[in-house]
Design an enzyme around this catalytic site. Structure first.
Site, PDB file in Angstrom:
ATOM      1  N   LYS A 145       0.597  -1.293   0.083  1.00  0.00           N
ATOM      2  CA  LYS A 145      -0.191   0.012   0.331  1.00  0.00           C
ATOM      3  C   LYS A 145       0.290   1.442   0.016  1.00  0.00           C
ATOM      4  O   LYS A 145       0.556   2.128  -0.755  1.00  0.00           O
ATOM      5  CB  LYS A 145      -0.990   0.107   0.874  1.00  0.00           C
ATOM      6  CG  LYS A 145      -1.884  -1.141   1.104  1.00  0.00           C
ATOM      7  CD  LYS A 145      -2.760  -1.168   2.282  1.00  0.00           C
ATOM      8  CE  LYS A 145      -2.061  -0.644   3.480  1.00  0.00           C
ATOM      9  NZ  LYS A 145      -1.146  -2.088   3.829  1.00  0.00           N
TER      10      LYS A 145
ATOM     11  N   ARG B 167      -9.302   0.148   8.675  1.00  0.00           N
ATOM     12  CA  ARG B 167      -9.031  -0.748   8.904  1.00  0.00           C
ATOM     13  C   ARG B 167      -9.955  -2.142   9.598  1.00  0.00           C
ATOM     14  O   ARG B 167      -9.172  -3.805   9.939  1.00  0.00           O
ATOM     15  CB  ARG B 167      -7.419  -0.778   9.837  1.00  0.00           C
ATOM     16  CG  ARG B 167      -6.815  -0.949   8.821  1.00  0.00           C
ATOM     17  CD  ARG B 167      -5.334  -1.497   9.292  1.00  0.00           C
ATOM     18  NE  ARG B 167      -4.013  -2.000   9.553  1.00  0.00           N
ATOM     19  CZ  ARG B 167      -3.255  -1.419   9.088  1.00  0.00           C
ATOM     20  NH1 ARG B 167      -3.621   0.586   8.951  1.00  0.00           N
ATOM     21  NH2 ARG B 167      -1.314  -1.040   9.300  1.00  0.00           N
TER      22      ARG B 167
ATOM     23  N   ARG C  39      11.877  -5.692   4.856  1.00  0.00           N
ATOM     24  CA  ARG C  39      11.188  -4.078   4.389  1.00  0.00           C
ATOM     25  C   ARG C  39      11.881  -2.819   5.429  1.00  0.00           C
ATOM     26  O   ARG C  39      12.478  -3.349   6.107  1.00  0.00           O
ATOM     27  CB  ARG C  39       9.535  -3.707   4.893  1.00  0.00           C
ATOM     28  CG  ARG C  39       9.552  -1.800   4.807  1.00  0.00           C
ATOM     29  CD  ARG C  39       7.876  -2.354   4.350  1.00  0.00           C
ATOM     30  NE  ARG C  39       7.517  -2.900   5.374  1.00  0.00           N
ATOM     31  CZ  ARG C  39       6.083  -2.202   5.843  1.00  0.00           C
ATOM     32  NH1 ARG C  39       5.376  -2.077   4.548  1.00  0.00           N
ATOM     33  NH2 ARG C  39       5.342  -2.906   6.675  1.00  0.00           N
TER      34      ARG C  39
ATOM     35  N   ARG D 187      11.349  -1.114  10.650  1.00  0.00           N
ATOM     36  CA  ARG D 187      10.201  -0.491  11.566  1.00  0.00           C
ATOM     37  C   ARG D 187       9.961  -2.241  13.138  1.00  0.00           C
ATOM     38  O   ARG D 187      10.172  -2.789  12.706  1.00  0.00           O
ATOM     39  CB  ARG D 187       8.574  -0.918  11.253  1.00  0.00           C
ATOM     40  CG  ARG D 187       8.441   1.015  10.161  1.00  0.00           C
ATOM     41  CD  ARG D 187       7.748   0.280   9.365  1.00  0.00           C
ATOM     42  NE  ARG D 187       6.852   0.304   9.768  1.00  0.00           N
ATOM     43  CZ  ARG D 187       5.247   0.096   9.786  1.00  0.00           C
ATOM     44  NH1 ARG D 187       4.874   0.551   8.627  1.00  0.00           N
ATOM     45  NH2 ARG D 187       3.866  -0.613  10.611  1.00  0.00           N
TER      46      ARG D 187
ATOM     47  N   ARG E  18       0.675  -9.604  13.880  1.00  0.00           N
ATOM     48  CA  ARG E  18       0.178  -7.895  13.174  1.00  0.00           C
ATOM     49  C   ARG E  18      -0.660  -8.630  12.291  1.00  0.00           C
ATOM     50  O   ARG E  18      -2.242  -8.153  12.133  1.00  0.00           O
ATOM     51  CB  ARG E  18       1.394  -7.793  12.789  1.00  0.00           C
ATOM     52  CG  ARG E  18       1.779  -6.436  12.661  1.00  0.00           C
ATOM     53  CD  ARG E  18       2.933  -5.752  12.165  1.00  0.00           C
ATOM     54  NE  ARG E  18       2.257  -4.654  11.416  1.00  0.00           N
ATOM     55  CZ  ARG E  18       2.674  -3.862  10.518  1.00  0.00           C
ATOM     56  NH1 ARG E  18       4.309  -3.986  10.669  1.00  0.00           N
ATOM     57  NH2 ARG E  18       2.383  -2.884   9.508  1.00  0.00           N
TER      58      ARG E  18
HETATM   59  P1  AMP Z   1       0.597   0.766   8.837  1.00  0.00           P
HETATM   60  O1  AMP Z   1       2.281   1.370   8.226  1.00  0.00           O
HETATM   61  O2  AMP Z   1      -0.423   1.118   8.065  1.00  0.00           O
HETATM   62  O3  AMP Z   1       1.180  -0.301   8.573  1.00  0.00           O
HETATM   63  O4  AMP Z   1       0.365   1.278  10.438  1.00  0.00           O
HETATM   64  C1  AMP Z   1       1.610   0.979  11.974  1.00  0.00           C
HETATM   65  C2  AMP Z   1       0.398   0.524  12.541  1.00  0.00           C
HETATM   66  O5  AMP Z   1      -0.176   1.788  13.044  1.00  0.00           O
HETATM   67  C3  AMP Z   1      -0.399  -0.462  12.279  1.00  0.00           C
HETATM   68  O6  AMP Z   1       0.151  -1.722  13.000  1.00  0.00           O
HETATM   69  C4  AMP Z   1      -0.976  -0.312  13.809  1.00  0.00           C
HETATM   70  O7  AMP Z   1      -1.277  -0.864  14.806  1.00  0.00           O
HETATM   71  C5  AMP Z   1      -1.670   1.242  13.410  1.00  0.00           C
HETATM   72  N1  AMP Z   1      -2.423   1.835  12.461  1.00  0.00           N
HETATM   73  C6  AMP Z   1      -1.890   2.099  11.470  1.00  0.00           C
HETATM   74  N2  AMP Z   1      -3.357   2.390  10.710  1.00  0.00           N
HETATM   75  C7  AMP Z   1      -4.807   1.671  11.850  1.00  0.00           C
HETATM   76  C8  AMP Z   1      -5.431   2.162  11.845  1.00  0.00           C
HETATM   77  N3  AMP Z   1      -6.820   2.512  10.718  1.00  0.00           N
HETATM   78  N4  AMP Z   1      -6.709   1.736  12.848  1.00  0.00           N
HETATM   79  C9  AMP Z   1      -6.140   0.765  13.489  1.00  0.00           C
HETATM   80  N5  AMP Z   1      -4.544   0.841  14.062  1.00  0.00           N
HETATM   81  C10 AMP Z   1      -3.443   1.069  12.885  1.00  0.00           C
END
Ligand code: AMP
Length: 230
Positions: free
Chosen positions: A14, A90, A129, A162, A173
């Site tokens: 994404k 999400r 990554r 990360r 996750r």
């Molecule tokens: P990402 O960079 O999109 O993979 O997001 C990193 C982390 O942020 C995720 O593993 C969640 O812990 C949190 N996070 C991001 N977007 C959301 C969301 N829409 N709802 C809940 N947690 C989120």
């Protein structure tokens, strides 16, 4: 206003594809993970709360992310042209909250694009990554390496892993995040606006498939416009 929701499990691509779609449509990307990471770095109360969940690979509670993400969506730039939503919604509750917020302004989600990748490939990908420390630009040491090892091509900052990309956290996750993601996909499938693309392909063919999916549904009958006309 064109609102595109980009769906995919962690590591599906994404973050790589959202800017490509944003350039194609001339709209900004709103990435919930970036928003949360910025809050963590800034050390705000929200960041401290979010970090407790993020570092364990868990979703941040709906009420918290809905509030901050919808505030961001209301920003003037996004309101004018639209946005690519990366990482939000999400959960089904977030999708319902997003629909409600958009409906208030006579808008709605125009397209939901789902980048599908099998679980084991996602786990393997995330182990390789890296993101740049300064701006979160995404690399993959196996499939999309930087020109200079461990340095961002765009801003020269060091590349880091990360904490939530370590394998044990990745599996946690996935276990927590994939079932609600499927519910979100079903939400948009029921609305007739979900398109899926095969995320196992290399970056460029995935971009092409996403753009083709957008253009195919933006032409004659643009779902949002058609519905808004009533
Ligand atoms: P990402 O960079 O999109 O993979 O997001 C990193 C982390 O942020 C995720 O593993 C969640 O812990 C949190 N996070 C991001 N977007 C959301 C969301 N829409 N709802 C809940 N947690 C989120």
């Amino acid at each position: 206003m064109t609102v595109v929701v980009l769906l995919g499990a962690p590591g599906a691509g994404k973050g790589t594809q959202a800017p490509v779609l944003a350039r194609h449509l001339g709209v900004p990307v709103l990435a919930s993970g970036d928003l949360l990471r910025a809050a963590v770095t800034a050390g705000t109360a929200l960041g401290l709360e979010a970090d407790r969940y993020m570092s364990r690979g868990q979703l941040v509670p709906d009420h918290t992310i809905v509030r901050i993400f919808l505030d961001q969506l209301k920003g003037a730039e996004a309101a004018a042209a639209g946005a690519i939503l990366d990482g939000f919604p999400r959960t089904r509750a977030q999708a319902v909250a997003l629909d409600a917020a958009l409906t208030e302004h006579g808008d709605r989600v125009d397209h939901a694009l789902y980048i599908e990748v099998p679980l084991e490939e996602l786990v393997a990908r995330m182990a390789s990554r890296r993101i740049c420390a300064a701006n979160g630009h995404v690399y993959n040491v196996a499939t999309n390496p930087p020109q200079v090892p461990d340095r961002c091509d765009l801003d020269g900052s060091p590349l880091i892993q990360r904490p939530d990309d370590q394998e044990s956290t990745v599996r946690a996750r996935m276990a927590q995040q994939v079932p609600p993601l499927e519910e979100v996909a079903d939400h948009y499938r029921s609305a007739g606006i979900l398109r899926t693309v095969d995320g196992r392909l290399p970056i460029d063919p995935v971009s092409d498939a996403l753009i083709a999916a957008l253009d195919a549904t933006s032409g004659g009958v643009r779902t949002g416009e058609a519905r808004r006309a009533h």
